[in-house]
Design an enzyme around this catalytic site. Sequence first.
Site, PDB file in Angstrom:
ATOM      1  N   TRP A   9      11.983  23.680-110.437  1.00 38.09           N
ATOM      2  CA  TRP A   9      12.526  24.141-109.161  1.00 38.09           C
ATOM      3  C   TRP A   9      14.046  24.028-109.063  1.00 38.09           C
ATOM      4  O   TRP A   9      14.787  24.665-108.432  1.00 38.09           O
ATOM      5  CB  TRP A   9      12.146  23.474-108.013  1.00 38.09           C
ATOM      6  CG  TRP A   9      10.487  23.796-107.890  1.00 38.09           C
ATOM      7  CD1 TRP A   9       9.833  24.725-108.374  1.00 38.09           C
ATOM      8  CD2 TRP A   9       9.698  23.189-107.131  1.00 38.09           C
ATOM      9  NE1 TRP A   9       8.486  24.967-108.075  1.00 38.09           N
ATOM     10  CE2 TRP A   9       8.450  24.032-106.887  1.00 38.09           C
ATOM     11  CE3 TRP A   9       9.824  22.123-106.263  1.00 38.09           C
ATOM     12  CZ2 TRP A   9       7.282  23.700-106.178  1.00 38.09           C
ATOM     13  CZ3 TRP A   9       8.690  21.844-105.033  1.00 38.09           C
ATOM     14  CH2 TRP A   9       7.302  22.609-105.120  1.00 38.09           C
ATOM     15  N   LYS A  10      14.831  23.351-110.309  1.00 38.47           N
ATOM     16  CA  LYS A  10      16.207  22.869-110.056  1.00 38.47           C
ATOM     17  C   LYS A  10      16.480  22.579-108.616  1.00 38.47           C
ATOM     18  O   LYS A  10      15.872  21.784-108.012  1.00 38.47           O
ATOM     19  CB  LYS A  10      16.788  24.148-110.485  1.00 38.47           C
ATOM     20  CG  LYS A  10      16.541  24.764-111.736  1.00 38.47           C
ATOM     21  CD  LYS A  10      17.006  25.755-112.569  1.00 38.47           C
ATOM     22  CE  LYS A  10      16.937  25.941-113.825  1.00 38.47           C
ATOM     23  NZ  LYS A  10      17.377  27.101-114.691  1.00 38.47           N
ATOM     24  N   HIS A  94      18.561  18.568-119.680  1.00 41.63           N
ATOM     25  CA  HIS A  94      18.589  20.316-119.561  1.00 41.63           C
ATOM     26  C   HIS A  94      20.102  20.655-119.820  1.00 41.63           C
ATOM     27  O   HIS A  94      20.910  19.841-119.365  1.00 41.63           O
ATOM     28  CB  HIS A  94      18.057  20.198-118.277  1.00 41.63           C
ATOM     29  CG  HIS A  94      17.932  21.909-117.985  1.00 41.63           C
ATOM     30  ND1 HIS A  94      19.129  22.667-117.649  1.00 41.63           N
ATOM     31  CD2 HIS A  94      16.656  22.516-117.824  1.00 41.63           C
ATOM     32  CE1 HIS A  94      18.398  23.716-117.428  1.00 41.63           C
ATOM     33  NE2 HIS A  94      17.042  23.734-117.541  1.00 41.63           N
ATOM     34  N   GLU A 143      15.351  25.366-125.301  1.00 33.04           N
ATOM     35  CA  GLU A 143      15.842  26.340-124.141  1.00 33.04           C
ATOM     36  C   GLU A 143      17.088  26.935-124.948  1.00 33.04           C
ATOM     37  O   GLU A 143      18.161  26.238-124.547  1.00 33.04           O
ATOM     38  CB  GLU A 143      15.887  25.564-123.057  1.00 33.04           C
ATOM     39  CG  GLU A 143      14.725  25.217-122.296  1.00 33.04           C
ATOM     40  CD  GLU A 143      14.913  25.158-120.873  1.00 33.04           C
ATOM     41  OE1 GLU A 143      14.112  25.718-120.101  1.00 33.04           O
ATOM     42  OE2 GLU A 143      15.888  24.489-120.429  1.00 33.04           O
ATOM     43  N   GLY A 149      18.120  31.627-117.176  1.00 36.16           N
ATOM     44  CA  GLY A 149      18.596  32.575-115.899  1.00 36.16           C
ATOM     45  C   GLY A 149      19.105  33.778-116.267  1.00 36.16           C
ATOM     46  O   GLY A 149      19.414  34.675-115.367  1.00 36.16           O
ATOM     47  N   SER A 179      14.193  32.270-119.116  1.00 35.18           N
ATOM     48  CA  SER A 179      13.759  33.651-118.788  1.00 35.18           C
ATOM     49  C   SER A 179      12.433  34.249-118.951  1.00 35.18           C
ATOM     50  O   SER A 179      11.884  35.154-119.464  1.00 35.18           O
ATOM     51  CB  SER A 179      14.797  34.691-119.404  1.00 35.18           C
ATOM     52  OG  SER A 179      16.106  34.709-118.881  1.00 35.18           O
ATOM     53  N   GLY A 200      12.136  28.270-114.866  1.00 40.72           N
ATOM     54  CA  GLY A 200      12.932  28.092-114.021  1.00 40.72           C
ATOM     55  C   GLY A 200      12.653  29.110-112.589  1.00 40.72           C
ATOM     56  O   GLY A 200      11.970  29.128-111.918  1.00 40.72           O
ATOM     57  N   GLY A 201      13.375  30.149-112.772  1.00 46.01           N
ATOM     58  CA  GLY A 201      13.493  31.416-111.803  1.00 46.01           C
ATOM     59  C   GLY A 201      12.121  31.862-111.405  1.00 46.01           C
ATOM     60  O   GLY A 201      11.841  31.921-110.324  1.00 46.01           O
TER      61      GLY A 201
END
Length: 216
Positions: A9-10, A94, A143, A149, A179, A200-201
């Site tokens: 969720w960052k 990260h 990553e 992102g 992504s 993430g997103g």
Amino acid sequence: MEMLLVANWKANKTLEQAFTWLDYISGINLPEGLTIIIAAPYPLIAPLKGEIMANQLNIKLASQDISKFENGAYTGEVTCEAVLDLVKYCLVGHSERRTNFGETDQDVAQKSSLLIKNNIVPIVCVQDQTTPVPQGVRWVAYEPPSAIGSGEADETSHIGQVVSQINAATQTKVLYGGSVDEGNIKSIADGSGVSGFLVGGASLNPEEFASLVSRL
Ligand code: PGA
């Protein structure tokens, strides 16, 4: 096969939004062998844990980072001891921490070692097969920074190459992140040898996240 699907969720979500997400995701069917992990901001971890326990949900928690120090005079830090009853996993190194907060490979090694000592599973983020993986680490997240992102995930065949190189060098299981979305998750899962994903997103909206799960 054991697979991890980590919702990173960052620095997002209020407690209310977190509960709404949990409520939605707790109602979906999980394929066998898949573990869902929420990497939540620190203040949300304890209330999420309470909710997960109260409803006996099959969802695990991770911290997004951890102090490289043990308890002591380190104002603002969160130590392993503070989270060890709450989380099973912790992201380490990260690329956003390396870039924005100057985190080094040495920091990553120190954090990983403290986590292992406290029985928390480190998931070490690497940018490719050349990033060092500390001893004792069993989970790595590949990553590539250009994919994070950007909407441009790495090619499945290239992910496959990196995964096998990391596997061979470190005997870790490898997640892919960058992504990941509902259009690419299945082909990457089927074609690259990954043991899961760090998302993430596409993890923020519970319906979108559920759609990722449904494709695995
Ligand atoms: P993204 O982020 O899915 O938004 O690219 C992945 C990550 O940084 O863990």
